[in-house]
Design a protein around this motif. Structure first.
Motif, mmCIF file in Angstrom:
data_model
loop_
_atom_site.group_PDB
_atom_site.id
_atom_site.type_symbol
_atom_site.label_atom_id
_atom_site.label_comp_id
_atom_site.label_asym_id
_atom_site.label_seq_id
_atom_site.Cartn_x
_atom_site.Cartn_y
_atom_site.Cartn_z
ATOM 1 N N SER A 5 0.504 -1.438 -0.205
ATOM 2 C CA SER A 5 -0.041 -0.592 0.071
ATOM 3 C C SER A 5 1.064 1.231 -0.211
ATOM 4 O O SER A 5 1.926 1.147 0.998
ATOM 5 C CB SER A 5 -0.899 0.170 1.165
ATOM 6 N N VAL A 125 0.653 -12.262 -0.151
ATOM 7 C CA VAL A 125 0.019 -11.096 -0.854
ATOM 8 C C VAL A 125 -1.005 -11.587 -1.364
ATOM 9 O O VAL A 125 -2.197 -11.808 -1.754
ATOM 10 C CB VAL A 125 0.735 -10.322 -1.257
ATOM 11 N N TYR A 126 -0.671 -13.043 -2.432
ATOM 12 C CA TYR A 126 -1.659 -13.221 -3.014
ATOM 13 C C TYR A 126 -2.839 -14.026 -2.375
ATOM 14 O O TYR A 126 -4.252 -13.902 -2.093
ATOM 15 C CB TYR A 126 -1.860 -14.600 -3.836
ATOM 16 N N ARG A 128 -3.351 -13.893 1.000
ATOM 17 C CA ARG A 128 -4.317 -12.571 1.859
ATOM 18 C C ARG A 128 -5.445 -11.645 1.097
ATOM 19 O O ARG A 128 -6.806 -11.821 1.881
ATOM 20 C CB ARG A 128 -3.226 -11.508 2.382
ATOM 21 N N GLU A 129 -5.244 -11.187 -0.067
ATOM 22 C CA GLU A 129 -6.066 -10.504 -0.929
ATOM 23 C C GLU A 129 -6.985 -11.630 -1.422
ATOM 24 O O GLU A 129 -8.112 -11.535 -1.379
ATOM 25 C CB GLU A 129 -5.588 -9.820 -2.035
ATOM 26 N N LYS A 132 -9.403 -12.366 1.616
ATOM 27 C CA LYS A 132 -10.083 -11.190 1.455
ATOM 28 C C LYS A 132 -11.467 -11.189 1.179
ATOM 29 O O LYS A 132 -12.821 -10.860 0.944
ATOM 30 C CB LYS A 132 -9.558 -9.772 1.794
ATOM 31 N N GLU A 133 -11.682 -11.624 -0.497
ATOM 32 C CA GLU A 133 -12.462 -11.444 -1.380
ATOM 33 C C GLU A 133 -13.089 -12.850 -1.635
ATOM 34 O O GLU A 133 -14.402 -12.709 -2.207
ATOM 35 C CB GLU A 133 -12.022 -11.920 -3.374
ATOM 36 N N THR A 173 -1.305 -0.140 -5.866
ATOM 37 C CA THR A 173 -1.836 -0.482 -4.748
ATOM 38 C C THR A 173 -3.025 0.311 -4.648
ATOM 39 O O THR A 173 -3.734 0.582 -3.440
ATOM 40 C CB THR A 173 -1.038 0.031 -3.739
ATOM 41 N N TYR A 176 -6.370 -1.595 -3.585
ATOM 42 C CA TYR A 176 -6.171 -3.103 -2.229
ATOM 43 C C TYR A 176 -5.021 -1.937 -0.826
ATOM 44 O O TYR A 176 -4.701 -1.206 -0.701
ATOM 45 C CB TYR A 176 -4.215 -3.362 -3.045
ATOM 46 N N LEU A 178 -3.638 -3.198 1.530
ATOM 47 C CA LEU A 178 -2.653 -4.630 2.443
ATOM 48 C C LEU A 178 -2.595 -5.056 3.823
ATOM 49 O O LEU A 178 -2.201 -5.959 4.511
ATOM 50 C CB LEU A 178 -1.579 -4.753 1.326
ATOM 51 N N PRO A 182 -7.541 -9.900 6.642
ATOM 52 C CA PRO A 182 -8.091 -10.886 5.949
ATOM 53 C C PRO A 182 -9.212 -11.347 7.156
ATOM 54 O O PRO A 182 -8.446 -11.769 8.364
ATOM 55 C CB PRO A 182 -7.606 -12.571 5.250
#
Length: 269
Positions: A5, A125-126, A128-129, A132-133, A173, A176, A178, A182
């Motif tokens: 971020s 990072v993948y 975590r994201e 979240k989704e 960023t 996101y 970051l 999550p």
């Protein structure tokens, strides 16, 4: 790695990157993997799993070959593991995250249960994201040396990231957040002797919306943390948390069964 971020230079979370001496210590990574053999009897005493699926994401410019030893170990602890299956990780280029979402959905549907996500460096990072989704499909997230809490210049690899991905970190960023954890149990495994990522950039701040977050410190290099016996024990321990009605999440406890190659610094020191 440095998929961060955007932050200003005056931000208190703008950490300096690891020093050159720490970067030079990254050469110790092969010895960390070599420590697996003498530590193997102890590693086999880590909690056994319930057979659920674990997807492991590699770091920047790395592929599934680098995560194969960790995946083989997790299979010995009764997990079904998958690599990310997209070749070398050259950043979130067009189609990369969509393919990761499809893989998570397919693994969830095939097994009929939630999937755990483990990510090394940028791969974290993948993980975590994705969580979240698609939190309804994710059991837990575990990251290894993943930079999510600092400015992109807090790593020694942000230029490599831009070269490999062909993308501007600042522009990417904007979509996101970051540092946000999550909404599933999330563990960050980090090392203060990481020579690539500033260790403070891998420390998850307490999250009011998700009390099931934690940080575990190990003694490891950045290039070796995914091959490190201490990190393997921590991953297996976290994956082994019970699920279902009545199950209560418990924070990590340093094991009493310790070998010379499995060490966790005192978090209260």
């Amino acid at each position: 790695m440095p998929f961060f971020s955007q932050k200003k230079e005056t931000d208190p979370h703008h950490f300096p990157p690891p020093s050159l001496p720490l970067l030079a210590l990254e050469l110790r990574a092969p010895w960390e993997f070599g420590a697996v053999l003498p530590a193997w009897p102890v590693l086999q005493r880590a909690p056994k799993g319930d057979g659920h699926t674990v997807i492991v994401f590699p770091g920047l410019t790395a592929g599934d070959v680098t995560t194969s030893p960790l995946r083989r170990y997790l299979e010995s602890r009764n997990y079904h593991t998958e690599g990310w299956g997209q070749g070398l990780n050259l950043g979130p280029r067009d189609g990369v995250l969509d393919a990761a979402k499809r893989q998570l959905q397919a693994a969830h549907e095939a097994s009929g249960s939630k999937v755990s996500l483990v990510g090394w460096s940028l791969g974290g990072v993948y993980a975590r994201e994705l969580a979240k989704e698609m939190p309804e499909r994710v059991r837990c997230v575990i990251t290894l040396g993943t930079p999510f809490a600092g400015h992109h210049t807090s790593t020694n690899a942000w230029r490599l990231y831009q070269l490999a991905s062909g993308r501007s970190i600042e522009r990417e960023t904007e979509n996101y957040n970051l540092p946000e954890a999550p909404p599933v149990p999330t563990t960050s495994i980090y090392s203060r002797s990481d020579g690539v990522v500033a260790w403070r950039g891998s420390v998850q701040a307490p999250a009011a919306h998700n009390p099931h977050t934690e940080n575990i410190e190990v003694v490891a290099s950045h290039f070796g943390i995914g091959l490190n016996p201490s990190a393997w024990w921590a991953v297996a321990d976290r994956l082994g948390q019970p699920q279902g009605p009545g199950a209560v999440w418990q924070p990590f406890q340093r094991p009493r069964v310790l070998g010379s190659q499995i060490m966790f610094p005192d978090p209260q020191r």
